[in-house]
Design a protein around this motif. Structure first.
Motif, PDB file in Angstrom:
ATOM      1  N   SER A 116       0.889  -1.203   0.078  1.00  0.00           N
ATOM      2  CA  SER A 116      -0.081  -0.225   0.144  1.00  0.00           C
ATOM      3  C   SER A 116       0.920   1.186  -0.186  1.00  0.00           C
ATOM      4  O   SER A 116       1.616   1.500   0.884  1.00  0.00           O
ATOM      5  CB  SER A 116      -0.852  -0.269   1.167  1.00  0.00           C
ATOM      6  N   ASP A 118       1.484   5.418  -1.313  1.00  0.00           N
ATOM      7  CA  ASP A 118       0.890   6.798  -1.830  1.00  0.00           C
ATOM      8  C   ASP A 118       1.459   7.320  -3.265  1.00  0.00           C
ATOM      9  O   ASP A 118       2.601   7.158  -3.390  1.00  0.00           O
ATOM     10  CB  ASP A 118       1.376   8.049  -0.773  1.00  0.00           C
ATOM     11  N   LYS A 150      -4.009   6.825  -2.134  1.00  0.00           N
ATOM     12  CA  LYS A 150      -3.495   5.413  -1.531  1.00  0.00           C
ATOM     13  C   LYS A 150      -3.691   4.499  -2.608  1.00  0.00           C
ATOM     14  O   LYS A 150      -4.786   4.118  -2.882  1.00  0.00           O
ATOM     15  CB  LYS A 150      -4.274   5.159  -0.250  1.00  0.00           C
ATOM     16  N   SER A 152      -2.640   0.304  -4.090  1.00  0.00           N
ATOM     17  CA  SER A 152      -1.929  -0.976  -3.900  1.00  0.00           C
ATOM     18  C   SER A 152      -1.172  -1.685  -4.958  1.00  0.00           C
ATOM     19  O   SER A 152      -1.838  -1.608  -6.338  1.00  0.00           O
ATOM     20  CB  SER A 152      -3.065  -1.896  -3.213  1.00  0.00           C
ATOM     21  N   TYR A 154       0.207  -5.087  -5.598  1.00  0.00           N
ATOM     22  CA  TYR A 154       0.221  -6.245  -5.125  1.00  0.00           C
ATOM     23  C   TYR A 154       1.512  -7.144  -5.513  1.00  0.00           C
ATOM     24  O   TYR A 154       1.815  -7.969  -4.498  1.00  0.00           O
ATOM     25  CB  TYR A 154      -1.110  -7.103  -5.525  1.00  0.00           C
ATOM     26  N   CYS A 172      -2.309  -4.460  -9.678  1.00  0.00           N
ATOM     27  CA  CYS A 172      -2.409  -3.311  -8.971  1.00  0.00           C
ATOM     28  C   CYS A 172      -3.924  -3.226  -8.764  1.00  0.00           C
ATOM     29  O   CYS A 172      -4.789  -3.728  -9.236  1.00  0.00           O
ATOM     30  CB  CYS A 172      -1.639  -1.988  -9.585  1.00  0.00           C
ATOM     31  N   SER A 173      -3.923  -2.281  -7.909  1.00  0.00           N
ATOM     32  CA  SER A 173      -5.493  -1.630  -7.709  1.00  0.00           C
ATOM     33  C   SER A 173      -5.841  -0.441  -8.615  1.00  0.00           C
ATOM     34  O   SER A 173      -4.992  -0.232  -9.210  1.00  0.00           O
ATOM     35  CB  SER A 173      -5.527  -1.104  -6.327  1.00  0.00           C
ATOM     36  N   THR A 176      -4.174   3.263 -10.270  1.00  0.00           N
ATOM     37  CA  THR A 176      -2.679   3.284 -10.347  1.00  0.00           C
ATOM     38  C   THR A 176      -2.357   3.807 -11.457  1.00  0.00           C
ATOM     39  O   THR A 176      -2.859   3.402 -12.644  1.00  0.00           O
ATOM     40  CB  THR A 176      -2.340   1.724  -9.907  1.00  0.00           C
TER      41      THR A 176
END
Length: 311
Positions: A116, A118, A150, A152, A154, A172-173, A176
């Motif tokens: 996680s 920034d 924020k 993520s 992975y 990724c989340s 991104t």
């Protein structure tokens, strides 16, 4: 003429966006080919990027946000030693630095980006500031203060680093920016970096196996006789069901009588072990009715219904 008549088209198309055009340009081309009244894409891809660009038509757009919130996977190639104005090869080189990092520094820098983190969105993005996209400010040479987000990361794998290039896949989340990820890595390595190749290879559970290209669609357009509707039938067969954006949700089947009540926006009793969850509601004949929610009392509550439309 019939050729110019707009149609009610419903479903999901997994488009393989070509390089060199914007996501909106790709959408408008596809929408024009389908003669669709309503369509929208999920998840902007840069002009440089290719790969999965989900396009929702008609009633499917009601459920697009659920797919837009899905995780993504990308295949990336970046060039080290050069920082550009757009963080990719479409921009101009604004700084060159020697590549002097060690293998240990390289892998530790990559490891620091997993988890996680920034991330500050790039100026060349569609994010709006005072109602205007950031990239429009960037083209005027303006730099707007942006808040970090924020996100993520992975996993970053399949790494191949040779000379001043490195290739990898990143899982990724949503939200991104791969260009920013690569630029941040370049700064950690002290040499700068920018994206030269970017392909989205997964959105949610969808992978590249079912992709359709604009070339494919235009080929069908030239081949079929549109006056006999054979073209529309062939391209409509390429569409996935209306509820495809929410295919990860469980299904609940109800009777025709219950369906009638549900479509009126009324709550019905549901014989299911699912509770406090969104579900895809279908009639016994498997016709998708809409999105519902089963509460703790076992009641099925209408959440987002599909409209009955005709051409």
């Amino acid at each position: 003429m019939f050729f110019h008549k707009k149609r009610n088209v419903n479903g999901l198309l997994l488009l393989d966006k070509p390089k060199g055009i914007s996501s909106n340009n790709a959408l408008q081309q596809v929408k024009s080919i389908f003669k669709a009244k309503k369509a929208g894409y999920i998840g902007t891809l840069d002009p440089l990027a290719t790969g999965i660009l989900p396009i929702c038509f008609g009633e499917s757009t009601k459920f697009s946000r659920y797919l837009s919130e899905s995780d993504k996977k990308y295949h990336v190639i970046a060039k080290l030693g050069e920082k550009t104005s757009t963080s990719d090869s479409d921009g101009v080189i604004i700084k060159k630095r020697p590549i002097v990092f060690t293998a240990l520094q390289f892998y530790s820098s990559i490891k620091s980006l997993i988890g996680s983190i920034d991330q500050v969105p790039p100026m060349y993005s569609a994010i709006k500031y005072n109602g205007i996209s950031l990239y429009k400010y960037a083209r005027q040479g303006l730099d707007i203060n942006r808040n970090s987000r924020k996100i993520s990361i992975y996993n970053i794998n399949s790494i191949n680093q040779k000379n001043n290039f490195f290739e990898f896949e990143v899982f990724c989340s949503k939200g991104t920016y791969i260009r920013t990820l690569v630029e941040d890595l370049g700064e950690k390595l002290g040499c700068g970096a920018h994206v030269i190749f970017l392909r989205r290879i997964k959105v949610g559970s969808y992978i590249c196996e079912k992709l359709v290209t604009i070339y494919d669609l235009n080929k069908l357009l030239k081949k079929d006789n549109i006056k006999h509707n054979s073209f529309f039938k062939n391209i409509d067969d390429l569409l996935m069901p209306i509820d495809s954006p929410i295919s990860f949700l469980p299904e609940v089947y109800i009777s025709s009588e219950e369906s009638y009540t549900f479509k009126l926006g009324k709550t019905i009793d549901c014989c299911s072990n699912i509770e406090n969850s969104l579900v895809r509601v279908k009639e016994k004949d498997k016709e998708f009715i809409g999105l519902g929610k089963i509460n703790k009392k076992g009641l099925l509550i209408p959440y987002r219904l599909v409209s009955t439309v005709t051409n």
